[in-house]
Design a protein around this motif. Structure first.
Motif, PDB file in Angstrom:
ATOM      1  N   LYS A   1       0.879  -1.149   0.034  1.00  0.00           N
ATOM      2  CA  LYS A   1       0.001  -0.069   0.005  1.00  0.00           C
ATOM      3  C   LYS A   1       0.806   1.198   0.123  1.00  0.00           C
ATOM      4  N   CYS A   2       2.267   0.864   0.516  1.00  0.00           N
ATOM      5  CA  CYS A   2       2.925   2.593   0.597  1.00  0.00           C
ATOM      6  C   CYS A   2       3.235   2.921  -0.863  1.00  0.00           C
ATOM      7  N   ARG A   3       3.853   4.166  -0.758  1.00  0.00           N
ATOM      8  CA  ARG A   3       4.258   4.869  -2.135  1.00  0.00           C
ATOM      9  C   ARG A   3       5.378   3.907  -2.782  1.00  0.00           C
ATOM     10  N   SER A   4       6.000   3.414  -2.127  1.00  0.00           N
ATOM     11  CA  SER A   4       7.161   2.543  -2.621  1.00  0.00           C
ATOM     12  C   SER A   4       6.673   1.034  -3.285  1.00  0.00           C
ATOM     13  N   CYS A   5       5.577   0.509  -2.528  1.00  0.00           N
ATOM     14  CA  CYS A   5       5.047  -0.710  -3.122  1.00  0.00           C
ATOM     15  C   CYS A   5       4.153  -0.218  -4.214  1.00  0.00           C
ATOM     16  N   PHE A   6       3.363   0.827  -4.165  1.00  0.00           N
ATOM     17  CA  PHE A   6       2.865   1.347  -5.382  1.00  0.00           C
ATOM     18  C   PHE A   6       3.270   1.406  -6.531  1.00  0.00           C
ATOM     19  N   MET A   7       4.598   1.974  -6.441  1.00  0.00           N
ATOM     20  CA  MET A   7       5.654   2.076  -7.624  1.00  0.00           C
ATOM     21  C   MET A   7       6.217   0.757  -8.144  1.00  0.00           C
ATOM     22  N   ALA A   8       6.612  -0.029  -7.168  1.00  0.00           N
ATOM     23  CA  ALA A   8       7.041  -1.189  -7.370  1.00  0.00           C
ATOM     24  C   ALA A   8       6.017  -2.266  -8.211  1.00  0.00           C
TER      25      ALA A   8
ATOM     26  N   THR B   1      16.523  -0.746 -21.624  1.00  0.00           N
ATOM     27  CA  THR B   1      15.603   0.616 -21.330  1.00  0.00           C
ATOM     28  C   THR B   1      14.950   1.123 -22.802  1.00  0.00           C
ATOM     29  N   ASP B   2      15.193   0.581 -23.979  1.00  0.00           N
ATOM     30  CA  ASP B   2      14.551   0.683 -25.283  1.00  0.00           C
ATOM     31  C   ASP B   2      13.355   0.004 -25.157  1.00  0.00           C
ATOM     32  N   TYR B   3      13.207  -1.106 -24.439  1.00  0.00           N
ATOM     33  CA  TYR B   3      12.306  -1.977 -24.380  1.00  0.00           C
ATOM     34  C   TYR B   3      11.233  -1.805 -22.937  1.00  0.00           C
ATOM     35  N   ALA B   4      11.572  -0.638 -22.275  1.00  0.00           N
ATOM     36  CA  ALA B   4      11.043  -0.726 -21.163  1.00  0.00           C
ATOM     37  C   ALA B   4       9.351  -0.806 -21.051  1.00  0.00           C
ATOM     38  N   ALA B   5       9.054  -0.239 -22.210  1.00  0.00           N
ATOM     39  CA  ALA B   5       7.181  -0.417 -22.145  1.00  0.00           C
ATOM     40  C   ALA B   5       6.791  -1.719 -22.216  1.00  0.00           C
ATOM     41  N   GLU B   6       7.556  -2.473 -23.183  1.00  0.00           N
ATOM     42  CA  GLU B   6       7.272  -3.784 -23.499  1.00  0.00           C
ATOM     43  C   GLU B   6       7.518  -4.705 -22.182  1.00  0.00           C
ATOM     44  N   TRP B   7       8.539  -4.453 -21.559  1.00  0.00           N
ATOM     45  CA  TRP B   7       8.582  -5.094 -20.233  1.00  0.00           C
ATOM     46  C   TRP B   7       7.644  -4.963 -19.301  1.00  0.00           C
ATOM     47  N   ARG B   8       7.302  -3.736 -19.074  1.00  0.00           N
ATOM     48  CA  ARG B   8       6.080  -3.503 -18.086  1.00  0.00           C
ATOM     49  C   ARG B   8       4.886  -4.178 -18.442  1.00  0.00           C
ATOM     50  N   GLU B   9       4.880  -4.201 -19.872  1.00  0.00           N
ATOM     51  CA  GLU B   9       3.649  -4.836 -20.373  1.00  0.00           C
ATOM     52  C   GLU B   9       3.547  -6.287 -20.171  1.00  0.00           C
ATOM     53  N   LYS B  10       4.727  -6.858 -20.358  1.00  0.00           N
ATOM     54  CA  LYS B  10       4.943  -8.409 -20.032  1.00  0.00           C
ATOM     55  C   LYS B  10       4.727  -8.815 -18.417  1.00  0.00           C
ATOM     56  N   LEU B  11       5.611  -7.903 -17.669  1.00  0.00           N
ATOM     57  CA  LEU B  11       5.515  -8.158 -16.330  1.00  0.00           C
ATOM     58  C   LEU B  11       3.911  -7.964 -15.823  1.00  0.00           C
ATOM     59  N   ALA B  12       3.236  -7.019 -16.344  1.00  0.00           N
ATOM     60  CA  ALA B  12       1.962  -6.865 -15.901  1.00  0.00           C
ATOM     61  C   ALA B  12       0.930  -7.982 -16.038  1.00  0.00           C
ATOM     62  N   ALA B  13       1.182  -8.728 -17.298  1.00  0.00           N
ATOM     63  CA  ALA B  13       0.434  -9.882 -17.644  1.00  0.00           C
ATOM     64  C   ALA B  13       0.787 -11.275 -16.660  1.00  0.00           C
ATOM     65  N   GLY B  14       1.968 -10.963 -15.858  1.00  0.00           N
ATOM     66  CA  GLY B  14       2.501 -12.335 -15.055  1.00  0.00           C
ATOM     67  C   GLY B  14       3.956 -12.509 -15.225  1.00  0.00           C
TER      68      GLY B  14
END
Ligand code: ZN
Length: 370
Positions: free
Chosen positions: A63-70, A92-105
């Motif tokens: 819930k904290c700010r750090s967890c929220f960003m993590a 870092t050139d693929y940061a958006a794709e990486w976040r997208e992949k992590l968000a899916a699991g």
């Protein structure tokens, strides 16, 4: 991501939590273990726990700010490095794709990641420029977190370039944690290995995988048991198989066998093969893996008809018919047939030729004399 989101691995979780709570955090750790055992999830949970502003005894607060960003994979002090393609390309050139992949699991293979960024047949790589970027990112002052973390996923891809990170591992900036993740630690330079604290992440048990599928994917009991028996302790593979079930491979094998064995079905069989080829190599590989599972279950029915059968009712009818008709030697031949086909498909052989050959051999094996 919280520890509670990773399946099983209680020993590793406990060791990581203890290190954070006691303040004895190693500067460089290695999470080593087979594909689909949950290494990346553990690394994400550890990074989040280290920087959580309101740590619990077992897990971060979420819930904290750090967890929220993590949780959004956008924490300014949690960095990532992973294989990418292209000369001089950076993670870092693929940061958006990486976040997208992590968000899916967090359970996915290097192959799946490279497909996600459109690498096709190109090999992924953690190159010289990326190593320099790792050093640069870690030399910056932490924003306002207790720890600056760098997660290097699929660290085997560092190769010889890993030598550039030696100084960083030997004399790390204060409160820096380097987390290396690898399936094959033999491919990591010894000079690096000897400077890391190792956490062995074992393969998951079938029970853990079934439980994970039921909890996370809302899979029913029967299906969870069936998939876990097929997934060889690899949760990434289990998720892939779950996806397969949407392809209905069980019904597919029944239909295929009937086209191969019944009379005057040649034209239909050719059409069926064309459809399979169009669905692509990955789908075909999964289907042939399913054929192997089906044959193994048929062998079990032949050996001990009372044993638990991991096939649907419809599949069992066909498997019983096959087990009644074929001696064990023939079933072994069938297994060999599917195994070779799978091997050839994985190595880019012409799918139409492979499937046509298997169809002919399948008919000869089943209908031929023992
Ligand atoms: Zn927190």
């Amino acid at each position: 991501m919280a520890f509670s989101k990773t399946i099983a691995q209680e020993n590793v979780k406990q060791r990581l939590v203890n290190s954070a709570r006691s303040g004895k955090v190693a500067h460089a750790i290695l999470l080593s273990g087979p594909s689909g055992s949950g290494k990346l999830g553990l690394a994400l949970a550890y990074a989040q726990y280290l920087n959580c502003e309101d740590r619990g005894k077992e897990d971060s607060c979420g819930k904290c700010r750090s967890c929220f960003m993590a949780k959004k994979y956008m924490h300014p002090d949690i960095h990532f490095s992973y294989p990418v393609v292209g000369t001089g390309a950076l993670s870092t050139d693929y940061a958006a794709e990486w976040r997208e992949k992590l968000a899916a699991g967090s359970y996915f293979t290097v192959y799946q990641w490279l497909q996600h960024i459109g690498a096709e047949n190109k090999q992924g790589n953690i190159n010289v420029q990326e190593c320099n970027s790792i050093i640069k990112r870690l030399s910056l002052k932490a924003y306002d977190s207790p720890y600056k973390v760098m997660i290097i996923w699929a660290a085997e891809h560092l190769g010889e370039q890993g030598n550039r990170l030696l100084k960083l591992i030997e004399e790390p900036p204060e409160n820096t944690v380097l987390i290396l993740i690898a399936e094959d630690e033999e491919r990591i330079l010894n000079t690096i290995l000897s400077r890391t604290q190792k956490f062995q992440v074992p393969r998951l048990s079938d029970e853990d995988i079934a439980k994970g599928l039921k909890t996370n994917m809302k899979t029913n009991e029967a299906k969870a048991l069936q998939i876990s028996a097929l997934s060889e302790g690899n949760y990434s593979k289990a998720l892939e198989l779950l996806e397969d079930q949407k392809d209905n491979n069980g019904a597919k094998i029944i239909h295929w066998m009937s086209l191969c064995i019944k009379k005057n079905k040649e034209a239909e069989l050719i059409k069926w093969i064309d459809v399979q080829v169009k669905e692509g190599r990955e789908s075909l590989k999964h289907f042939l893996q399913y054929c192997l599972h089906f044959t193994r279950q048929t062998m079990r029915l032949r050996y001990s008809p009372q044993s638990i059968c991991l096939l649907s009712e419809e599949e069992q009818k066909v498997a019983k018919w096959l087990a009644g008709r074929c001696a064990i030697l023939k079933l072994e031949q069938l297994y060999e047939l599917f195994n070779n086909a799978s091997h050839h498909i994985a190595r880019n052989a012409n799918a139409k030729i492979v499937l046509t050959n298997v169809s002919i051999s399948l008919k000869q094996t089943v209908l031929g004399k023992a």
